[in-house]
Design a protein around this motif. Structure first.
Motif, PDB file in Angstrom:
ATOM      1  N   ASN A 190       0.784  -1.222   0.000  1.00 23.63           N
ATOM      2  CA  ASN A 190       0.000   0.000   0.000  1.00 23.63           C
ATOM      3  C   ASN A 190       0.821   1.281   0.000  1.00 23.63           C
ATOM      4  O   ASN A 190       0.261   2.355  -0.096  1.00 23.63           O
ATOM      5  CB  ASN A 190      -0.936   0.017   1.221  1.00 23.63           C
ATOM      6  N   VAL A 191       2.139   1.200   0.124  1.00 28.09           N
ATOM      7  CA  VAL A 191       2.986   2.389   0.147  1.00 28.09           C
ATOM      8  C   VAL A 191       3.726   2.477  -1.183  1.00 28.09           C
ATOM      9  O   VAL A 191       4.358   1.521  -1.619  1.00 28.09           O
ATOM     10  CB  VAL A 191       3.998   2.323   1.322  1.00 28.09           C
ATOM     11  N   HIS A 192       3.603   3.641  -1.804  1.00 29.50           N
ATOM     12  CA  HIS A 192       4.276   3.853  -3.087  1.00 29.50           C
ATOM     13  C   HIS A 192       5.270   4.992  -2.907  1.00 29.50           C
ATOM     14  O   HIS A 192       4.894   6.158  -2.809  1.00 29.50           O
ATOM     15  CB  HIS A 192       3.229   4.190  -4.158  1.00 29.50           C
ATOM     16  N   ILE A 193       6.550   4.643  -2.859  1.00 27.99           N
ATOM     17  CA  ILE A 193       7.611   5.627  -2.650  1.00 27.99           C
ATOM     18  C   ILE A 193       8.295   5.873  -3.980  1.00 27.99           C
ATOM     19  O   ILE A 193       8.786   4.947  -4.619  1.00 27.99           O
ATOM     20  CB  ILE A 193       8.618   5.120  -1.598  1.00 27.99           C
ATOM     21  N   THR A 194       8.333   7.154  -4.381  1.00 33.23           N
ATOM     22  CA  THR A 194       8.881   7.467  -5.703  1.00 33.23           C
ATOM     23  C   THR A 194      10.090   8.392  -5.662  1.00 33.23           C
ATOM     24  O   THR A 194      10.769   8.538  -6.677  1.00 33.23           O
ATOM     25  CB  THR A 194       7.798   8.116  -6.588  1.00 33.23           C
ATOM     26  N   THR A 195      10.358   9.018  -4.517  1.00 33.07           N
ATOM     27  CA  THR A 195      11.495   9.945  -4.453  1.00 33.07           C
ATOM     28  C   THR A 195      12.367   9.599  -3.253  1.00 33.07           C
ATOM     29  O   THR A 195      11.900   8.976  -2.291  1.00 33.07           O
ATOM     30  CB  THR A 195      11.010  11.403  -4.300  1.00 33.07           C
ATOM     31  N   PRO A 196      13.619  10.016  -3.292  1.00 31.22           N
ATOM     32  CA  PRO A 196      14.494   9.784  -2.139  1.00 31.22           C
ATOM     33  C   PRO A 196      13.977  10.463  -0.867  1.00 31.22           C
ATOM     34  O   PRO A 196      14.124   9.928   0.227  1.00 31.22           O
ATOM     35  CB  PRO A 196      15.827  10.396  -2.566  1.00 31.22           C
TER      36      PRO A 196
END
Length: 62
Positions: free
Chosen positions: A9-15
């Motif tokens: 459920n977590v979408h991490i796209t940047t540092p």
């Protein structure tokens, strides 16, 4: 199961998002544990159970 749902459920796209996520995990590890409620007391005496039910619901058929 909790870990799999976090990753699903977590979408991490940047540092920056990754750093915030890791920081949140680290802070959650430092929280003091929440004390568990006391163990429940199980009533086994039939008459006592019926008395409590009558007090709560009125006359109860056995």
């Amino acid at each position: 199961m909790a870990t799999s749902s976090i990753f699903a459920n977590v979408h991490i796209t940047t540092p920056e998002e990754a750093e915030r996520f890791v920081r949140a995990l680290e802070l959650s590890e430092k929280d003091p544990p929440i004390p568990a409620p006391t163990d429940p007391i199980f009533e086994t005496d039939h008459e006592e159970i019926m008395r409590k039910l009558r007090r709560k619901f009125g006359e109860v058929k056995a």
